[in-house]
Write a protein that holds these residues in place. Structure first.
Motif, PDB file in Angstrom:
ATOM      1  N   LYS A 110       0.837  -1.197   0.000  1.00  0.00           N
ATOM      2  CA  LYS A 110       0.000   0.000   0.000  1.00  0.00           C
ATOM      3  C   LYS A 110       0.877   1.255   0.000  1.00  0.00           C
ATOM      4  CE  LYS A 110      -4.253  -1.702   0.619  1.00  0.00           C
ATOM      5  NZ  LYS A 110      -3.981  -3.140   0.676  1.00  0.00           N
ATOM      6  N   LYS A 111       0.325   2.332  -0.526  1.00  0.00           N
ATOM      7  CA  LYS A 111       0.990   3.635  -0.433  1.00  0.00           C
ATOM      8  C   LYS A 111       0.726   4.181   0.960  1.00  0.00           C
ATOM      9  CE  LYS A 111       0.199   4.563  -5.351  1.00  0.00           C
ATOM     10  NZ  LYS A 111      -0.571   3.316  -5.568  1.00  0.00           N
ATOM     11  N   VAL A 112       1.797   4.378   1.748  1.00  0.00           N
ATOM     12  CA  VAL A 112       1.657   4.707   3.167  1.00  0.00           C
ATOM     13  C   VAL A 112       2.304   6.061   3.458  1.00  0.00           C
ATOM     14  CG1 VAL A 112       2.096   3.971   5.535  1.00  0.00           C
ATOM     15  CG2 VAL A 112       1.674   2.253   3.763  1.00  0.00           C
ATOM     16  N   LEU A 113       1.571   6.913   4.143  1.00  0.00           N
ATOM     17  CA  LEU A 113       2.090   8.186   4.632  1.00  0.00           C
ATOM     18  C   LEU A 113       2.170   8.116   6.147  1.00  0.00           C
ATOM     19  CD1 LEU A 113       2.902  11.166   4.444  1.00  0.00           C
ATOM     20  CD2 LEU A 113       0.458  11.730   4.332  1.00  0.00           C
ATOM     21  N   ILE A 114       3.351   8.427   6.698  1.00  0.00           N
ATOM     22  CA  ILE A 114       3.584   8.387   8.140  1.00  0.00           C
ATOM     23  C   ILE A 114       3.878   9.800   8.621  1.00  0.00           C
ATOM     24  CG2 ILE A 114       5.215   7.590   9.911  1.00  0.00           C
ATOM     25  CD1 ILE A 114       5.410   4.972   8.391  1.00  0.00           C
ATOM     26  N   ILE A 115       3.168  10.240   9.675  1.00  0.00           N
ATOM     27  CA  ILE A 115       3.295  11.608  10.173  1.00  0.00           C
ATOM     28  C   ILE A 115       3.500  11.569  11.687  1.00  0.00           C
ATOM     29  CG2 ILE A 115       2.215  13.873  10.363  1.00  0.00           C
ATOM     30  CD1 ILE A 115       0.474  13.097   7.938  1.00  0.00           C
ATOM     31  N   GLY A 116       4.635  12.113  12.146  1.00  0.00           N
ATOM     32  CA  GLY A 116       4.926  12.166  13.568  1.00  0.00           C
ATOM     33  C   GLY A 116       5.187  13.588  14.013  1.00  0.00           C
ATOM     34  N   GLY A 117       4.650  13.954  15.166  1.00  0.00           N
ATOM     35  CA  GLY A 117       4.876  15.274  15.721  1.00  0.00           C
ATOM     36  C   GLY A 117       5.559  15.201  17.068  1.00  0.00           C
ATOM     37  N   GLY A 118       6.729  15.841  17.199  1.00  0.00           N
ATOM     38  CA  GLY A 118       7.457  15.838  18.467  1.00  0.00           C
ATOM     39  C   GLY A 118       7.802  14.437  18.913  1.00  0.00           C
ATOM     40  N   CYS A 119       7.529  14.140  20.207  1.00  0.00           N
ATOM     41  CA  CYS A 119       7.772  12.782  20.731  1.00  0.00           C
ATOM     42  C   CYS A 119       6.913  11.740  20.039  1.00  0.00           C
ATOM     43  CB  CYS A 119       7.491  12.745  22.232  1.00  0.00           C
ATOM     44  SG  CYS A 119       8.654  13.681  23.242  1.00  0.00           S
ATOM     45  N   GLY A 120       5.884  12.209  19.334  1.00  0.00           N
ATOM     46  CA  GLY A 120       4.994  11.277  18.658  1.00  0.00           C
ATOM     47  C   GLY A 120       5.645  10.493  17.542  1.00  0.00           C
ATOM     48  N   ILE A 121       6.859  10.850  17.168  1.00  0.00           N
ATOM     49  CA  ILE A 121       7.569  10.055  16.170  1.00  0.00           C
ATOM     50  C   ILE A 121       7.946   8.680  16.719  1.00  0.00           C
ATOM     51  CG2 ILE A 121       9.846  10.971  16.799  1.00  0.00           C
ATOM     52  CD1 ILE A 121       8.650  10.175  13.216  1.00  0.00           C
ATOM     53  N   ALA A 122       8.082   8.560  18.044  1.00  0.00           N
ATOM     54  CA  ALA A 122       8.572   7.310  18.648  1.00  0.00           C
ATOM     55  C   ALA A 122       7.726   6.093  18.288  1.00  0.00           C
ATOM     56  CB  ALA A 122       8.684   7.475  20.161  1.00  0.00           C
ATOM     57  N   PRO A 123       6.394   6.127  18.401  1.00  0.00           N
ATOM     58  CA  PRO A 123       5.611   4.936  18.056  1.00  0.00           C
ATOM     59  C   PRO A 123       5.656   4.562  16.583  1.00  0.00           C
ATOM     60  CG  PRO A 123       4.324   6.470  19.394  1.00  0.00           C
ATOM     61  CD  PRO A 123       5.538   7.202  18.932  1.00  0.00           C
ATOM     62  N   LEU A 124       6.221   5.448  15.743  1.00  0.00           N
ATOM     63  CA  LEU A 124       6.233   5.222  14.300  1.00  0.00           C
ATOM     64  C   LEU A 124       7.563   4.693  13.788  1.00  0.00           C
ATOM     65  CD1 LEU A 124       4.413   8.560  13.452  1.00  0.00           C
ATOM     66  CD2 LEU A 124       3.452   6.274  13.105  1.00  0.00           C
ATOM     67  N   VAL A 125       8.561   4.638  14.658  1.00  0.00           N
ATOM     68  CA  VAL A 125       9.904   4.252  14.207  1.00  0.00           C
ATOM     69  C   VAL A 125       9.943   2.809  13.734  1.00  0.00           C
ATOM     70  CG1 VAL A 125      12.316   3.972  14.880  1.00  0.00           C
ATOM     71  CG2 VAL A 125      11.026   5.954  15.681  1.00  0.00           C
ATOM     72  N   SER A 126       9.474   1.880  14.558  1.00  0.00           N
ATOM     73  CA  SER A 126       9.621   0.462  14.190  1.00  0.00           C
ATOM     74  C   SER A 126       8.758   0.101  12.988  1.00  0.00           C
ATOM     75  CB  SER A 126       9.290  -0.443  15.385  1.00  0.00           C
ATOM     76  OG  SER A 126       7.959  -0.262  15.821  1.00  0.00           O
ATOM     77  N   ILE A 127       7.576   0.716  12.845  1.00  0.00           N
ATOM     78  CA  ILE A 127       6.765   0.401  11.668  1.00  0.00           C
ATOM     79  C   ILE A 127       7.399   0.984  10.415  1.00  0.00           C
ATOM     80  CG2 ILE A 127       5.233   2.411  11.896  1.00  0.00           C
ATOM     81  CD1 ILE A 127       4.269  -1.139  10.737  1.00  0.00           C
ATOM     82  N   THR A 128       8.036   2.141  10.523  1.00  0.00           N
ATOM     83  CA  THR A 128       8.762   2.707   9.376  1.00  0.00           C
ATOM     84  C   THR A 128       9.897   1.783   8.969  1.00  0.00           C
ATOM     85  OG1 THR A 128       8.226   4.965  10.094  1.00  0.00           O
ATOM     86  CG2 THR A 128      10.044   4.709   8.538  1.00  0.00           C
ATOM     87  N   GLU A 129      10.643   1.296   9.958  1.00  0.00           N
ATOM     88  CA  GLU A 129      11.742   0.368   9.675  1.00  0.00           C
ATOM     89  C   GLU A 129      11.224  -0.895   8.991  1.00  0.00           C
ATOM     90  OE1 GLU A 129      14.834   1.027  10.000  1.00  0.00           O
ATOM     91  OE2 GLU A 129      15.184   2.370  11.708  1.00  0.00           O
ATOM     92  N   GLN A 130      10.090  -1.419   9.451  1.00  0.00           N
ATOM     93  CA  GLN A 130       9.533  -2.631   8.851  1.00  0.00           C
ATOM     94  C   GLN A 130       9.170  -2.405   7.386  1.00  0.00           C
ATOM     95  OE1 GLN A 130       6.335  -4.488  11.059  1.00  0.00           O
ATOM     96  NE2 GLN A 130       7.386  -4.243  13.003  1.00  0.00           N
ATOM     97  N   LEU A 131       8.536  -1.267   7.111  1.00  0.00           N
ATOM     98  CA  LEU A 131       8.124  -0.984   5.735  1.00  0.00           C
ATOM     99  C   LEU A 131       9.331  -0.779   4.828  1.00  0.00           C
ATOM    100  CD1 LEU A 131       5.091   1.364   6.438  1.00  0.00           C
ATOM    101  CD2 LEU A 131       5.022  -1.000   5.620  1.00  0.00           C
ATOM    102  N   ILE A 132      10.378  -0.143   5.344  1.00  0.00           N
ATOM    103  CA  ILE A 132      11.597   0.029   4.563  1.00  0.00           C
ATOM    104  C   ILE A 132      12.239  -1.329   4.278  1.00  0.00           C
ATOM    105  CG2 ILE A 132      13.973   0.889   4.668  1.00  0.00           C
ATOM    106  CD1 ILE A 132      12.887   3.388   6.043  1.00  0.00           C
ATOM    107  N   GLU A 133      12.265  -2.206   5.285  1.00  0.00           N
ATOM    108  CA  GLU A 133      12.836  -3.544   5.093  1.00  0.00           C
ATOM    109  C   GLU A 133      12.070  -4.332   4.033  1.00  0.00           C
ATOM    110  OE1 GLU A 133      12.915  -5.421   8.878  1.00  0.00           O
ATOM    111  OE2 GLU A 133      14.464  -4.094   9.709  1.00  0.00           O
ATOM    112  N   GLN A 134      10.774  -4.050   3.892  1.00  0.00           N
ATOM    113  CA  GLN A 134       9.969  -4.740   2.886  1.00  0.00           C
ATOM    114  C   GLN A 134      10.185  -4.172   1.484  1.00  0.00           C
ATOM    115  OE1 GLN A 134       5.911  -4.478   4.288  1.00  0.00           O
ATOM    116  NE2 GLN A 134       6.371  -5.553   6.190  1.00  0.00           N
ATOM    117  N   GLY A 135      10.966  -3.087   1.406  1.00  0.00           N
ATOM    118  CA  GLY A 135      11.284  -2.515   0.102  1.00  0.00           C
ATOM    119  C   GLY A 135      10.248  -1.561  -0.449  1.00  0.00           C
ATOM    120  N   ASN A 136       9.425  -0.974   0.426  1.00  0.00           N
ATOM    121  CA  ASN A 136       8.377  -0.052  -0.023  1.00  0.00           C
ATOM    122  C   ASN A 136       8.938   1.350  -0.278  1.00  0.00           C
ATOM    123  OD1 ASN A 136       6.909  -2.291   0.715  1.00  0.00           O
ATOM    124  ND2 ASN A 136       5.241  -1.137   1.610  1.00  0.00           N
TER     125      ASN A 136
END
Length: 276
Positions: A110-136
């Motif tokens: 899927k086309k995925v947009l990830i948006i983090g604000g301030g400390c809110g980036i923390a919950p998005l780190v591991s999912i971003t890493e997973q999507l990058i590892e999948q080659g998206n």
């Protein structure tokens, strides 16, 4: 599902300063169990400093087979102040993992947009890493918005991502920053430029940050034509027990610790309606 209220032992392996009053910690479980190995991106754990108390934190890196995991910690109270006084090699406690994570199964291809604000980036780190590892690489973009140079966090991760995917670092006061790497503005003001990177509108959006920011971003995205069912966000609440017993995180008719912390916007907007 039955949860244990007894913490397991974890060791502080390392940490480094990562923003104003913020550290990125590397922990290791001293008793690795199948429960911890099943942790999902977007879930949280309770960190226990003996003699002081507990506080919830999200995983920036999920536990591996050796029990290593990471978390971003900002000093905001007694537990975090006590944590900052601990040394490498000290042993603490942890309970978890808890809550509902990001809808990983819905993100494949899927086309995925990830948006983090301030400390809110923390919950998005591991999912971003997973999507990058999948080659998206051509279907993924990240927005990171913060107030100033002093509040920038997770710089090593963002520096690595920018060589692989479009990442938009947005700072309200960018006067002291390199203009090639940072935009001046807010998460909402950068969205027209971000959406131009997609040939079509994103099919899924993951958001975490201050609630007013998330509501403003979602209002803009829905107005652009993105389906509310395709938008997910992470709510931050003070989870004391993490298992739906104490009521500290109760919002309207939901316990954030068990029903969340990640919600679809169709579910979350009823909880946040006073802020809209």
């Amino acid at each position: 599902m039955m949860y244990s209220l007894t913490p397991v032992r974890i060791e502080i392996i390392d940490f480094y300063e990562d923003g104003e009053n913020t550290r990125h910690y590397h922990f290791r479980l001293l008793e690795v169990t199948s429960t911890w190995l099943k942790a999902q991106s977007g879930q949280f754990f309770m960190l226990c400093v003996p003699g002081v108390g507990e506080a919830p934190f999200t995983f920036t890196a999920l536990p591996d087979e050796n029990g290593n995991f990471r978390a971003l910690v900002r000093m905001m109270g007694g537990v975090t102040q006590a944590l900052f006084e601990q040394k490498i090699g000290d042993v603490l406690g942890a309970r978890g993992p808890f809550g509902q994570g990001w809808p990983v199964n819905e993100l494949a291809d899927k086309k995925v947009l990830i948006i983090g604000g301030g400390c809110g980036i923390a919950p998005l780190v591991s999912i971003t890493e997973q999507l990058i590892e999948q080659g998206n690489f051509d279907q993924l973009a990240v927005v990171y918005a913060t107030r100033s140079k002093n509040t920038l966090m997770l710089t090593p991760e963002r520096d690595r991502w920018q060589h692989l995917i479009p990442i938009f670092n947005v700072v309200e006061d960018a006067s002291d920053l390199e203009p090639l790497d940072y935009y001046q503005g807010t998460a909402v003001s950068i969205l027209p430029k971000v959406l131009e990177t997609f040939a079509e509108l994103p099919e899924r959006v993951l958001i975490s940050g201050p609630e007013l920011m998330m509501c403003a971003v979602i209002e803009y995205l829905v107005a652009c034509g993105i389906d509310a069912h395709a938008i997910y966000l992470s709510l931050e609440r003070r989870m004391h027990c993490a298992v739906g017993l104490c009521g500290h995180c109760y919002v309207k008719n939901q316990y954030v610790c068990t029903r969340g912390p990640t919600f679809s916007w169709t579910d979350a907007r009823a909880l946040l309606s006073p802020l809209e």
